[in-house]
Motif scaffolding. Structure first.
Motif, PDB file in Angstrom:
ATOM      1  N   LYS A 276       0.850  -1.191   0.000  1.00 17.61           N
ATOM      2  CA  LYS A 276       0.000   0.000   0.000  1.00 17.61           C
ATOM      3  C   LYS A 276       0.886   1.242   0.000  1.00 17.61           C
ATOM      4  O   LYS A 276       1.978   1.247   0.555  1.00 17.61           O
ATOM      5  CB  LYS A 276      -0.892   0.043   1.240  1.00 17.61           C
ATOM      6  N   SER A 277       0.381   2.287  -0.630  1.00 17.41           N
ATOM      7  CA  SER A 277       1.099   3.556  -0.630  1.00 17.41           C
ATOM      8  C   SER A 277       0.983   4.226   0.729  1.00 17.41           C
ATOM      9  O   SER A 277       0.100   3.903   1.521  1.00 17.41           O
ATOM     10  CB  SER A 277       0.545   4.480  -1.711  1.00 17.41           C
ATOM     11  N   VAL A 278       1.882   5.158   0.973  1.00 16.24           N
ATOM     12  CA  VAL A 278       1.820   5.960   2.192  1.00 16.24           C
ATOM     13  C   VAL A 278       1.706   7.422   1.791  1.00 16.24           C
ATOM     14  O   VAL A 278       2.045   7.804   0.673  1.00 16.24           O
ATOM     15  CB  VAL A 278       3.076   5.752   3.082  1.00 16.24           C
ATOM     16  N   VAL A 279       1.216   8.252   2.704  1.00 20.96           N
ATOM     17  CA  VAL A 279       1.120   9.684   2.464  1.00 20.96           C
ATOM     18  C   VAL A 279       2.129  10.373   3.365  1.00 20.96           C
ATOM     19  O   VAL A 279       2.132  10.178   4.578  1.00 20.96           O
ATOM     20  CB  VAL A 279      -0.311  10.213   2.754  1.00 20.96           C
TER      21      VAL A 279
ATOM     22  N   ARG B 274     -10.123   3.789  -2.759  1.00 20.32           N
ATOM     23  CA  ARG B 274     -10.466   5.188  -2.459  1.00 20.32           C
ATOM     24  C   ARG B 274      -9.222   6.084  -2.458  1.00 20.32           C
ATOM     25  O   ARG B 274      -8.821   6.541  -3.484  1.00 20.32           O
ATOM     26  CB  ARG B 274     -11.251   5.303  -1.157  1.00 20.32           C
ATOM     27  N   THR B 275      -8.577   6.314  -1.316  1.00 18.01           N
ATOM     28  CA  THR B 275      -7.418   7.208  -1.267  1.00 18.01           C
ATOM     29  C   THR B 275      -6.088   6.463  -1.141  1.00 18.01           C
ATOM     30  O   THR B 275      -5.039   7.091  -1.135  1.00 18.01           O
ATOM     31  CB  THR B 275      -7.533   8.191  -0.076  1.00 18.01           C
TER      32      THR B 275
ATOM     33  N   TYR C 295      -9.225  12.613  -4.958  1.00 24.02           N
ATOM     34  CA  TYR C 295      -9.175  11.616  -3.892  1.00 24.02           C
ATOM     35  C   TYR C 295      -7.754  11.354  -3.422  1.00 24.02           C
ATOM     36  O   TYR C 295      -7.539  10.901  -2.302  1.00 24.02           O
ATOM     37  CB  TYR C 295      -9.811  10.295  -4.339  1.00 24.02           C
ATOM     38  N   LEU C 296      -6.764  11.590  -4.279  1.00 21.95           N
ATOM     39  CA  LEU C 296      -5.370  11.385  -3.880  1.00 21.95           C
ATOM     40  C   LEU C 296      -4.855  12.633  -3.186  1.00 21.95           C
ATOM     41  O   LEU C 296      -5.026  13.744  -3.672  1.00 21.95           O
ATOM     42  CB  LEU C 296      -4.506  11.074  -5.100  1.00 21.95           C
ATOM     43  N   LEU C 297      -4.201  12.440  -2.065  1.00 24.50           N
ATOM     44  CA  LEU C 297      -3.671  13.550  -1.292  1.00 24.50           C
ATOM     45  C   LEU C 297      -2.258  13.899  -1.728  1.00 24.50           C
ATOM     46  O   LEU C 297      -1.461  12.992  -2.023  1.00 24.50           O
ATOM     47  CB  LEU C 297      -3.661  13.183   0.197  1.00 24.50           C
TER      48      LEU C 297
END
Length: 184
Positions: free
Chosen positions: A12-15, A103-104, A74-76
């Motif tokens: 999973k990606s991280v922000v 979702r995000t 939706y992407l931060l």
């Protein structure tokens, strides 16, 4: 003799909080940049992203791709959308981009080979193409019907590679966005 370690990427990606285009220009401006590092435009996704070195504590990959701005609300900003690793060939890189999303959150990195142009202004890649071929030997089942079967070659549709275009720092040192009209 050493064996190559298998690359393990986060599923999973991280922000990364507090990252936008202005803060990334500041970070990159204070660094000794490699040709791959900078701010890039990704036309296929209508996205502005940064490629920066990963710190050894963050990840085993050499570089990470961070989304700075996108039409997709939706992407931060600060979302890590992929990773890059150098190869044995100077202008070739292993590139992983997250291909699915919940979702995000981006999920499931896809690997492909990316090529950096000689002037380090474009990074192009061809996403993997999957094709399933089924072959049936009709002669085995219907010997008389086989004479009426013909094979016709079809030309495959040529596609342009996808990729990124560098917008900062500019190759000419002006640090202005290329292909953008400047009004006086």
């Amino acid at each position: 003799m050493t064996t190559a370690q298998a690359v393990t990427l986060p599923e999973k990606s991280v922000v990364l909080p507090g990252i936008d285009e202005d803060s990334m220009r500041t970070r990159l401006g204070e660094s000794d940049l490699q040709p791959l590092e900078g701010i890039w435009h990704y036309p296929a996704e209508q996205m502005t992203l940064a490629i920066e070195k990963c710190s050894p504590a963050d990840h085993q990959m050499a570089y990470r791709l961070i989304m700075l701005e996108s039409r997709d609300t939706y992407l931060l900003p600060g979302t890590v959308i992929g990773y890059v690793e150098a190869s044995a060939v100077d202008d070739k890189y292993r590139l992983w981009l997250y291909t699915q999303r919940d979702r995000t959150t981006l999920l499931h990195p896809m690997e492909c080979v990316a090529t950096l142009s000689t002037d380090a202004t474009t990074l192009t890649f061809d996403p993997p193409k999957w094709r399933v071929k089924v072959r049936v030997n009709l002669a085995r089942f219907l010997p008389r019907l086989f004479r009426s079967v013909s094979i016709t070659p079809e030309k495959e549709k040529e596609t342009l590679p996808e990729g990124f275009r560098k917008i900062y720092p500019a190759a000419n040192g002006s640090n202005q966005v290329p292909n953008k009209i400047i009004y006086l």
